[in-house]
Design a protein around this motif. Structure first.
Motif, short mmCIF file in Angstrom:
data_model
loop_
_atom_site.label_atom_id
_atom_site.label_comp_id
_atom_site.label_asym_id
_atom_site.label_seq_id
_atom_site.Cartn_x
_atom_site.Cartn_y
_atom_site.Cartn_z
N ASP A 18 0.90 -1.23 0.08
CA ASP A 18 0.00 0.06 -0.13
C ASP A 18 0.92 1.47 -0.05
OD1 ASP A 18 -2.41 1.51 -0.02
OD2 ASP A 18 -2.91 1.11 2.08
N VAL A 19 0.26 2.30 -0.59
CA VAL A 19 1.16 3.54 -0.49
C VAL A 19 1.53 4.03 0.96
CG1 VAL A 19 0.35 4.65 -2.67
CG2 VAL A 19 -0.88 5.01 -0.39
N VAL A 20 2.65 4.44 1.33
CA VAL A 20 3.25 5.03 2.41
C VAL A 20 2.42 6.30 3.00
CG1 VAL A 20 5.31 4.09 2.28
CG2 VAL A 20 4.98 6.33 1.55
N GLU A 21 2.77 6.36 4.23
CA GLU A 21 1.89 7.38 5.04
C GLU A 21 1.84 8.94 4.28
OE1 GLU A 21 6.15 7.89 6.34
OE2 GLU A 21 4.76 6.21 6.12
N GLY A 22 0.82 9.46 4.50
CA GLY A 22 0.45 10.95 4.10
C GLY A 22 -0.34 11.00 2.53
N PHE A 23 -0.27 9.87 1.91
CA PHE A 23 -0.95 10.03 0.44
C PHE A 23 -2.23 9.22 0.86
CE2 PHE A 23 3.65 9.42 0.06
CZ PHE A 23 3.97 10.26 -1.12
N LEU A 24 -3.10 10.17 -0.29
CA LEU A 24 -4.45 10.25 -0.19
C LEU A 24 -4.92 9.78 -1.50
CD1 LEU A 24 -5.76 12.81 2.26
CD2 LEU A 24 -5.38 10.41 2.89
N ASP A 25 -5.86 8.83 -1.66
CA ASP A 25 -6.55 8.73 -3.21
C ASP A 25 -7.49 10.11 -3.53
OD1 ASP A 25 -5.90 5.81 -4.20
OD2 ASP A 25 -6.18 5.34 -2.18
N VAL A 26 -7.22 10.11 -4.82
CA VAL A 26 -8.19 11.39 -5.13
C VAL A 26 -9.09 10.74 -6.30
CG1 VAL A 26 -6.51 13.06 -4.34
CG2 VAL A 26 -6.25 12.25 -6.51
#
Length: 278
Positions: free
Chosen positions: A270-278
């Motif tokens: 999974d993407v690491v901390e701080g990244f959010l899907d848009v």
């Protein structure tokens, strides 16, 4: 600074640095405008701590040791396809691109899919074409702005964009290169350069702004994703994420985070901390 080795251009017209030549598979790092492959040194240092992948970091045409070559997105993509064929393990690589390098990465993945395992691309920005009366002077204005910025101490520029530029190398700024970059960012060129991408692709917008408006636009990242997906037929997984705490050049702002994000995408984590899907 990363512990890299340099290679001559016997098998490709692009000089490049590399680490972990026996590692497998290969990660190709594509730098942004007015820079060199050494812009990746801090990221490579962190990559070496967490992975044994083979890493290639070339200088793009019109940059660094390849400054004698003219730049276009298509020509840079073609040179990189040759580099991957000759130097990457099994003739394929995980592609990482930043800013101008993101456009080159997207072109490479859509036009030479047999060379690409995954794509990690950050820093897409799309601009409206210059008004007709300004178009002839736009490259000169851009060149003047970039040249003026290069006269400032690196510490000042780094402070303004939250990046460590103390060991980064300045690239050669020419009006021809500025004209190609401006053309690259126009909607018509973007549509021409970014085709359907069959590999898994992560598109990132680093949206933090400030004194210098260096944040990426989420809507531009989404537009790139639309082009990469095409009409869905034959495209791979294309995911778009944003990070509100990172700026456009976040490879220099937080190289540890950048390295971990790359490895997470390559390793299907999974993407690491701080990244959010848009």
């Amino acid at each position: 600074m990363a512990d890299t080795d340099s290679a001559p251009s016997a098998n490709t017209s692009l000089p490049f640095d590399f680490v972990n030549p026996t590692g497998n598979p290969t990660i190709l790092l594509i730098h942004g405008s007015f820079s060199t492959g050494h812009d990746w040194d801090p990221v490579i240092s962190h990559l070496q701590k967490i992975t044994a992948y083979h890493i290639l970091a070339p200088d793009l045409p019109a940059h660094g040791r390849a400054s004698a070559l003219p730049f276009t997105v298509a020509s840079a993509s073609g040179h990189l396809a040759t580099l991957i064929a000759n130097e990457a393990h099994d003739g394929k690589a995980h592609i990482v691109g930043l800013s101008m390098g993101a456009y080159v990465a997207a072109h490479l993945a859509s036009h030479n899919p047999e060379r690409c395992l995954t794509v990690f691309a950050t820093g897409f920005n799309i601009r409206d074409p210059s008004p007709s009366f300004l178009a002839p002077i736009a490259p000169s204005v851009f060149w003047g702005m970039q040249s003026a910025t290069d006269l400032l101490p690196r510490s000042v520029v780094g402070w303004a964009v939250d990046a460590d530029l103390s060991v980064s190398q300045k690239g050669v700024v020419t009006k021809a290169l500025c004209a190609e970059i401006l053309k690259m960012l126009e909607p018509a060129s973007v549509k021409e350069n970014v085709g359907v991408v069959r590999a898994r692709m992560l598109v990132i917008a680093a949206t933090k702004s400030g004194i210098v408006p260096s944040g990426d636009r989420v809507e531009d990242a989404k537009r790139i994703a639309e082009l990469a997906r095409g009409k869905g037929a034959g495209s791979g997984e294309v995911r778009v994420v944003k990070h509100a705490g990172m700026r456009h050049a976040w490879n220099r702002q937080d190289p540890d985070l950048f390295a971990r994000a790359v490895v997470a995408w390559v390793d299907r984590e999974d993407v690491v901390e701080g990244f959010l899907d848009v």
